[in-house]
Design an enzyme around this catalytic site. Structure first.
Site, mmCIF file in Angstrom:
data_model
loop_
_atom_site.group_PDB
_atom_site.id
_atom_site.type_symbol
_atom_site.label_atom_id
_atom_site.label_comp_id
_atom_site.label_asym_id
_atom_site.label_seq_id
_atom_site.Cartn_x
_atom_site.Cartn_y
_atom_site.Cartn_z
ATOM 1 N N GLU A 157 -9.788 -0.617 -1.679
ATOM 2 C CA GLU A 157 -9.485 0.784 -1.320
ATOM 3 C C GLU A 157 -9.590 1.683 -2.547
ATOM 4 O O GLU A 157 -9.941 2.856 -2.439
ATOM 5 C CB GLU A 157 -8.084 0.861 -0.680
ATOM 6 C CG GLU A 157 -8.117 0.349 0.756
ATOM 7 C CD GLU A 157 -6.822 -0.279 1.255
ATOM 8 O OE1 GLU A 157 -5.768 -0.035 0.642
ATOM 9 O OE2 GLU A 157 -6.874 -1.010 2.257
ATOM 10 N N SER A 186 -6.567 -9.466 6.588
ATOM 11 C CA SER A 186 -5.988 -9.816 7.889
ATOM 12 C C SER A 186 -5.333 -11.201 7.916
ATOM 13 O O SER A 186 -5.445 -11.919 8.918
ATOM 14 C CB SER A 186 -7.038 -9.681 8.998
ATOM 15 O OG SER A 186 -7.505 -8.347 9.069
ATOM 16 N N GLY A 225 -7.491 -5.051 6.996
ATOM 17 C CA GLY A 225 -6.906 -4.149 7.980
ATOM 18 C C GLY A 225 -7.673 -4.084 9.291
ATOM 19 O O GLY A 225 -7.447 -3.202 10.111
ATOM 20 N N GLU A 267 -11.214 -10.585 -1.351
ATOM 21 C CA GLU A 267 -10.879 -9.802 -0.164
ATOM 22 C C GLU A 267 -12.152 -9.194 0.416
ATOM 23 O O GLU A 267 -12.574 -8.116 -0.014
ATOM 24 C CB GLU A 267 -9.909 -8.682 -0.532
ATOM 25 C CG GLU A 267 -8.598 -9.171 -1.091
ATOM 26 C CD GLU A 267 -7.485 -8.166 -0.822
ATOM 27 O OE1 GLU A 267 -6.537 -8.541 -0.124
ATOM 28 O OE2 GLU A 267 -7.576 -7.029 -1.283
ATOM 29 N N LYS A 287 0.852 -1.207 0.000
ATOM 30 C CA LYS A 287 0.000 0.000 0.000
ATOM 31 C C LYS A 287 0.888 1.259 0.000
ATOM 32 O O LYS A 287 1.914 1.254 -0.664
ATOM 33 C CB LYS A 287 -0.981 -0.041 1.182
ATOM 34 C CG LYS A 287 -1.759 -1.356 1.209
ATOM 35 C CD LYS A 287 -2.929 -1.355 2.138
ATOM 36 C CE LYS A 287 -3.629 -2.714 2.065
ATOM 37 N NZ LYS A 287 -4.822 -2.818 2.862
ATOM 38 N N HIS A 308 -8.508 -3.056 -6.202
ATOM 39 C CA HIS A 308 -8.448 -3.252 -4.744
ATOM 40 C C HIS A 308 -9.608 -2.479 -4.115
ATOM 41 O O HIS A 308 -9.983 -1.407 -4.595
ATOM 42 C CB HIS A 308 -7.102 -2.752 -4.209
ATOM 43 C CG HIS A 308 -6.901 -3.109 -2.773
ATOM 44 N ND1 HIS A 308 -7.471 -2.386 -1.747
ATOM 45 C CD2 HIS A 308 -6.224 -4.126 -2.185
ATOM 46 C CE1 HIS A 308 -7.146 -2.946 -0.593
ATOM 47 N NE2 HIS A 308 -6.393 -4.010 -0.830
HETATM 48 P P1 PGA Z 1 -4.564 -6.631 5.339
HETATM 49 O O1 PGA Z 1 -4.782 -6.048 3.857
HETATM 50 O O2 PGA Z 1 -3.774 -7.896 5.217
HETATM 51 O O3 PGA Z 1 -3.818 -5.539 6.076
HETATM 52 O O4 PGA Z 1 -5.922 -6.875 5.913
HETATM 53 C C1 PGA Z 1 -5.060 -6.905 2.788
HETATM 54 C C2 PGA Z 1 -5.197 -6.109 1.522
HETATM 55 O O5 PGA Z 1 -5.723 -5.002 1.564
HETATM 56 O O6 PGA Z 1 -4.791 -6.575 0.447
#
Ligand code: PGA
Length: 257
Positions: free
Chosen positions: A102, A215, A176, A170, A12, A100
């Site tokens: 995000e 996670s 996160g 995901e 990220k 993704h």
């Molecule tokens: P994370 O993120 O392992 O911190 O939950 C995964 C991702 O966003 O690909």
């Protein structure tokens, strides 16, 4: 036959160019038996754009793949601040994370944008890692399968062959947050995704690697990856520290026959 595993780290917006070399050395140190054979277990790191050239150079020596975290759907043009797949290829990058959550959440990427980005990657023989997943609200409302079907179908309609694409499931609520999907929840979603792709293209459905993300840590990766339809992991937070990322790789290596 089991598909090859892929363990991918998504940095990220973390780390500077100078952090890449020390990370790679630390990773090597923590995998004393050496890196697994790429044909069985591929390792991949997705650093920010600014570290891509350095990462490509450093990780190539370790046989670790490198991915960008985003790309534009056009190869050139008046798109201030954007980076095209052609530009990524120009610096040796052959993998891109696309869609993704995000990006979908904070930068308004739609299913159509994601499909167009995947097309741009495939056109230049760059492998997209296509992210899909439902939000907590959608899961609560029982819409998980509907959302996954919509996200996958949008991509496959635009790219019927899908070629060498990777899918990453995901669930947004697990990213996160420290809340991981249980192995059964993840397997159910992976199985569903594979069945949709199989319906559209049987060979592709059997072959496509589907990673779990959200996670993932060294203490849960093994159970997740033991599931029939889970072929690896996309890891955010736990990929930032080389020693932890190495533990995840070592756990996954234990699954190799
Ligand atoms: P994370 O993120 O392992 O911190 O939950 C995964 C991702 O966003 O690909």
């Amino acid at each position: 036959m089991k598909r090859p595993f892929l363990i991918a780290g998504n940095w990220k917006m973390h780390k500077l160019v100078g952090d890449v070399g020390p990370f790679a050395r630390e990773l090597e140190k923590h995998i004393p038996g050496g890196f697994p054979d790429k044909m069985n277990l591929e390792i991949l790191i997705a650093p920010p754009f600014t570290s891509l050239i350095e990462a490509h150079e450093v990780f190539q020596k370790l046989d670790v793949s490198v991915a960008a975290q985003n790309c534009h759907s056009h190869q050139k043009g008046a798109f201030t601040g954007e980076v095209s797949v052609e530009m990524l290829r120009d610096i040796g990058i052959r993998n891109v994370i696309v869609g993704h959550s995000e990006r979908r959440q904070f930068y308004n990427e739609t299913d159509a944008t994601v499909a167009a980005k995947v097309a741009a990657c495939l056109k230049l023989d760059v492998r997209p890692i296509i992210c899909v997943g439902e939000t907590q609200d959608e899961r609560n409302q029982g819409l998980t399968q509907e959302v996954l079907a919509r996200q996958i179908e949008a991509v496959v309609m635009e790219n019927p062959e899908l070629q060498q694409s990777v899918i990453a499931y995901e669930p947004v609520w697990a990213i996160g947050t420290g809340k991981t999907a249980t192995a059964t929840e993840a397997q159910d979603a992976h199985h569903f995704i594979r069945s949709i792709i199989r319906k559209l293209n049987k060979t592709m459905g059997d072959k496509v690697q589907i990673l779990y993300g959200g996670s993932v840590k060294s203490d849960n990766v093994l159970e997740l990856m033991q599931q029939e339809d889970i072929d690896g992991a996309l890891i955010g937070g736990a990929s930032l520290e080389a020693s932890h990322f190495a533990q995840i790789i070592s756990s996954a290596s234990g699954l190799l026959g």
